[in-house]
Design an enzyme around this catalytic site. Structure first.
Site, short mmCIF file in Angstrom:
data_model
loop_
_atom_site.label_atom_id
_atom_site.label_comp_id
_atom_site.label_asym_id
_atom_site.label_seq_id
_atom_site.Cartn_x
_atom_site.Cartn_y
_atom_site.Cartn_z
NE ARG A 1 2.12 -5.47 11.34
CZ ARG A 1 3.20 -5.20 10.63
NH1 ARG A 1 4.35 -5.78 10.90
NH2 ARG A 1 3.14 -4.34 9.63
NE ARG B 1 7.65 -2.93 5.95
CZ ARG B 1 6.36 -2.62 5.90
NH1 ARG B 1 5.83 -2.12 4.81
NH2 ARG B 1 5.57 -2.82 6.94
NE ARG C 1 -4.38 -1.71 10.44
CZ ARG C 1 -3.30 -1.16 9.87
NH1 ARG C 1 -3.35 0.07 9.42
NH2 ARG C 1 -2.20 -1.86 9.75
CE LYS D 1 -2.35 -1.07 3.79
NZ LYS D 1 -1.78 -2.36 4.19
NE ARG E 1 6.45 -0.78 10.41
CZ ARG E 1 5.30 -0.81 9.75
NH1 ARG E 1 5.19 -0.22 8.59
NH2 ARG E 1 4.25 -1.43 10.28
P1 AMP Z 1 0.75 0.00 9.34
O1 AMP Z 1 1.95 0.87 9.13
O2 AMP Z 1 -0.46 0.47 8.58
O3 AMP Z 1 1.05 -1.46 9.13
O4 AMP Z 1 0.36 0.17 10.89
C1 AMP Z 1 1.24 -0.20 11.93
C2 AMP Z 1 0.48 -0.33 13.23
O5 AMP Z 1 -0.11 0.94 13.58
C3 AMP Z 1 -0.68 -1.31 13.22
O6 AMP Z 1 -0.27 -2.66 13.45
C4 AMP Z 1 -1.54 -0.77 14.36
O7 AMP Z 1 -0.99 -1.11 15.63
C5 AMP Z 1 -1.39 0.73 14.19
N1 AMP Z 1 -2.42 1.27 13.27
C6 AMP Z 1 -2.21 1.84 12.05
N2 AMP Z 1 -3.38 2.22 11.50
C7 AMP Z 1 -4.35 1.87 12.37
C8 AMP Z 1 -5.77 1.96 12.35
N3 AMP Z 1 -6.44 2.49 11.31
N4 AMP Z 1 -6.44 1.50 13.44
C9 AMP Z 1 -5.80 0.99 14.50
N5 AMP Z 1 -4.47 0.83 14.56
C10 AMP Z 1 -3.74 1.27 13.51
#
Ligand code: AMP
Length: 204
Positions: free
Chosen positions: A158, A140, A101, A26, A146
């Protein structure tokens, strides 16, 4: 087949949700789409990581969920998203990446856009199988720094959270006739072309 995206100027706002499991590409595709369509990329994961790197109360709260691969509570996430949208009234539209989400987040997003007489144009899912996602994220994690990308167990959690809590957002927008799926394995350019083909139908 490689398609070339046409340059297009839209009279209406385009509000996209780039959807798919963690590691589905994404972020990579959003960076390309932003240039093509002049949209503001809003990644809630990036926003949380920014807060985290500045040790803000929001970042400290978010970390406790992110480190386990769990979702940050809706209330916190929605209010952060609202602030970001309201800070940028000048853009031609938004690419929401990693948001919504959950179904309550989707309802909140629709309400927020409705206040501005806007709506979601399309949700596009990058369809990538679990094993591919795990391999991509572990690769990654070697240089992304991260914490949630370095541990296979957290990555699988996740993916599980995505299936249990997030996948239903696809159905939420399918009920509005707005969801589409794009094959998310292949070259970055081919996937980008498939995404553009979907987006170009929006105001066609
Ligand atoms: P991402 O970079 O989108 O994979 O997000 C990393 C982490 O941030 C996720 O595993 C969640 O812990 C938190 N996070 C990101 N976006 C959301 C969301 N829309 N709702 C809840 N937690 C989020």
């Amino acid at each position: 087949m490689l398609q070339i995206c046409k340059e297009q100027k839209y009279s209406e706002m385009i509000n996209l949700i780039l959807f798919g499991p963690p590691g589905s590409g994404k972020g990579t595709q959003a960076a390309k789409l932003v240039e093509r369509y002049n949209l503001l990329h809003i990644s809630t994961g990036d926003l949380f990581r920014y807060e985290l790197s500045h040790n803000t109360p929001l970042g400290i709260l978010a970390r406790s969920y992110m480190d386990k691969g769990e979702l940050v509570p809706d209330e916190v996430t929605i209010s952060m998203l609202r602030n970001k949208v309201e800070a940028h009234p000048e853009v031609d539209g938004y690419i929401f990446d990693g948001f919504p989400r959950t179904t309550p987040q989707a309802e909140a997003l629709d309400a927020l856009l409705a206040e501005r007489e806007q709506s979601i144009s399309r949700l596009i899912m990058l369809d990538v199988p679990e094993e591919e996602v795990v391999n991509r994220l572990l690769a990654r994690g070697k240089d992304s720094g991260r914490a949630d990308d370095t541990n296979a167990e957290i990555i699988r959690n996740r993916f599980g959270v995505y299936q249990k809590e997030t996948a239903q957002v696809f159905d939420f927008y399918a009920a509005q006739g707005k969801s589409a799926k794009v094959h998310g394995v292949g070259s970055i350019e081919d996937i980008f072309a498939s995404l553009c083909a979907e987006i170009d139908q929006v105001n066609a």
